[in-house]
Design an enzyme around this catalytic site. Structure first.
Site, PDB file in Angstrom:
ATOM      1  N   CYS A 135       0.828  -1.202   0.000  1.00  0.00           N
ATOM      2  CA  CYS A 135       0.000   0.000   0.000  1.00  0.00           C
ATOM      3  C   CYS A 135       0.870   1.264   0.000  1.00  0.00           C
ATOM      4  CB  CYS A 135      -0.974  -0.041   1.164  1.00  0.00           C
ATOM      5  SG  CYS A 135      -2.368   1.089   0.969  1.00  0.00           S
ATOM      6  N   HIS A 161      -3.645  -5.534   1.320  1.00  0.00           N
ATOM      7  CA  HIS A 161      -3.347  -5.793   2.726  1.00  0.00           C
ATOM      8  C   HIS A 161      -3.859  -7.175   3.119  1.00  0.00           C
ATOM      9  CE1 HIS A 161      -1.930  -1.890   4.112  1.00  0.00           C
ATOM     10  NE2 HIS A 161      -2.893  -1.293   3.434  1.00  0.00           N
TER      11      HIS A 161
END
Length: 490
Positions: free
Chosen positions: A333, A435
């Protein structure tokens, strides 16, 4: 109609163990056959979970929902504050971005959110036999009482009985419980029906007189003393302060620089439990070790700010040396965005509009956009063909030549396929927006095998076992039945 009971667990301060205890109590009552749900009116955390109804909540409520064996809902945590600076935070209301506010501004506005909080509470209790509500911080913070929606303000609005938790491991537990009683208004003192003490090390009978003194001075009844739960560190941490190095001491050393706005660091939880992995969290001011197998750049709530923070520690120099020695790098991310050539913020989302130079390990660039991607996804890791699953929670679009070598092939909304992430030409630097990918046992095992480590950890099953053990631990030390009696029917 279903008659729902509800009770609120508040603490004498932050980090007294409320979140973990509520997760264990959720599992204890679930094992007794009740339909249980967690609820936290207001939470502050950059570690969020994506819900099945398309929003985000605090990670602690996700663990508590797992304790209840319930699907995640935005209504379990209707107000989530995600700190972006030392004085301001992004405000999430019922799973969606509401705005960014300074602390003083939020203090004047939070009371206006009470109707939404009560609306969410109504949604949660409508399908439950019992709702366990977790407070935030402490009701003793009477300077924050005006407009409060996190502790006594919510308990009063929803007319809930309260149980107060004190932490003896911090010291001064008698003073913290009796002191809380002394600063509360009379009606708030009476709303608290009982208390208990958490994290006692040793023979709990040695604190019998202490419990008697608390009962005498507060007129609250005792629910018991909870001994130290050794496996607490196996459960996911919600706050960066709860991050710990891994328990393993294996040959694969994974190092993680702890950036100032680290976010969604649940990516690290499975790695902490791997015996073949040495997971080291590198604190600011400490160089990245020269013997790392993999440097993992985690998610961030403020990518451009944390990129500057990363450089200020000298970690950019350490990372260059690591890469030159043949080391591997993985960015997730915000960490993925940092690994590119540029990060552009044309609309000034994170500060002044402009473009900054990235670390340059991937030939990609990121443009930050106001729209946030919030979704669950599953697919395959292209290098190993292993199944992965997880969630996206980010702003920004990343593109460039190295995206032609994606890391993952994902199935998202309505089964629509999407290539995700980027891989460098030599294969040693990878980035992804997904994630939670290390919670997938097949992927984690295949990924670690590439570095010479073996793994037989079944991660989700291990967390479920710890929740069962925690429930048994609480049943043995607390008067759980009395807690159900205290819970008010609604």
């Amino acid at each position: 109609m279903r008659m729902t009971r509800a009770i609120m667990i508040q603490g004498t301060g932050s980090n007294v163990g409320k979140s973990m205890l509520v997760a264990g109590i959720c599992r204890a009552f679930t094992k007794r056959g009740l339909q249980v749900a967690p609820f936290k009116p207001q939470n502050m955390s950059n570690n969020a979970a994506v819900t099945q109804d398309g929003g985000e909540i605090g990670r602690a409520q996700a663990l508590q929902a797992m304790g209840c064996r319930e699907r995640l809902s935005v209504h379990m945590n209707p107000v989530l504050l995600k700190p972006e600076t030392d004085t301001g935070a992004q405000v999430i209301v019922q799973g969606k971005r509401f705005g960014t506010m300074k602390a003083r501004e939020y203090g004047t506005q939070k009371a206006t959110l009470l109707p939404k909080v009560l609306e969410s509470f109504s949604q949660i209790e409508s399908g439950s036999d019992l709702v366990l509500v977790e407070g935030a911080g402490s009701p003793a913070e009477i300077n924050l009482r005006t407009g409060d929606i996190a502790n006594m303000g919510f308990a009063e609005a929803a007319d809930l009985p309260v149980v107060l938790c004190g932490d003896i491991d911090r010291g001064g537990v008698i003073a913290s419980l009796v002191g809380t009683h002394s600063v509360l208004e009379t009606d708030e003192q009476e709303r608290i029906k009982a208390f208990f003490v958490n994290r006692f090390r040793g023979d709990t009978s040695l604190f019998t007189e202490g419990m008697r003194q608390i009962e005498s001075r507060t007129r609250w009844s005792s629910l018991g003393v909870v001994p130290w739960f050794a496996d607490a560190n196996k459960l996911p941490a919600e706050d960066a302060l709860g991050l710990e190095n891994g328990a393993g001491s294996g040959p694969v050393k994974i190092v993680v620089p702890v950036i100032s706005r680290i976010a969604n660091f649940d990516d690290l939880d499975p790695l902490r439990l791997e015996e073949g992995v040495t997971l080291e969290l590198i604190q600011p001011g400490t160089p990245l070790p020269g013997d790392a197998t993999l440097v993992l750049l985690p998610g961030s709530k403020s990518t451009i700010g944390d990129l500057a923070f990363f450089r200020a520690q000298g970690w950019d120099v350490d990372l260059k040396a690591h890469h030159r020695r043949g080391g591997h790098i993985l960015g997730i991310c915000g960490g993925y965005q940092m690994l590119g050539r540029t990060i552009a913020d044309p609309e000034g989302i994170e500060g002044a509009p402009g473009t900054v130079e990235g670390l340059g390990y991937l030939d990609v660039g990121t443009v930050l956009t106001p729209e946030k991607s919030l979704l669950e996804a599953a697919g395959k890791h292209l290098a190993t063909d292993a199944e992965v699953s997880g969630y996206e929670i980010h702003i920004g679009r990343t593109s460039g030549p190295d995206c032609g070598r994606p890391m993952l092939h994902l199935r998202k909304e309505a089964g629509t396929p999407k290539l995700d992430g980027a891989v460098s030409g030599d294969g040693r630097v990878c980035g992804t927006y997904l994630h939670g990918l290390f919670t997938a046992d097949a992927f984690r095992q295949a990924y670690l095998r590439g570095f010479g480590a073996t793994s037989d950890l079944a991660y989700d099953a291990s967390i479920d076992t710890v929740l069962d053990d925690l429930a048994s631990h609480l049943e043995a030390s607390m008067d759980i039945a009395r807690m159900l009696e205290i819970a008010r029917s609604r």
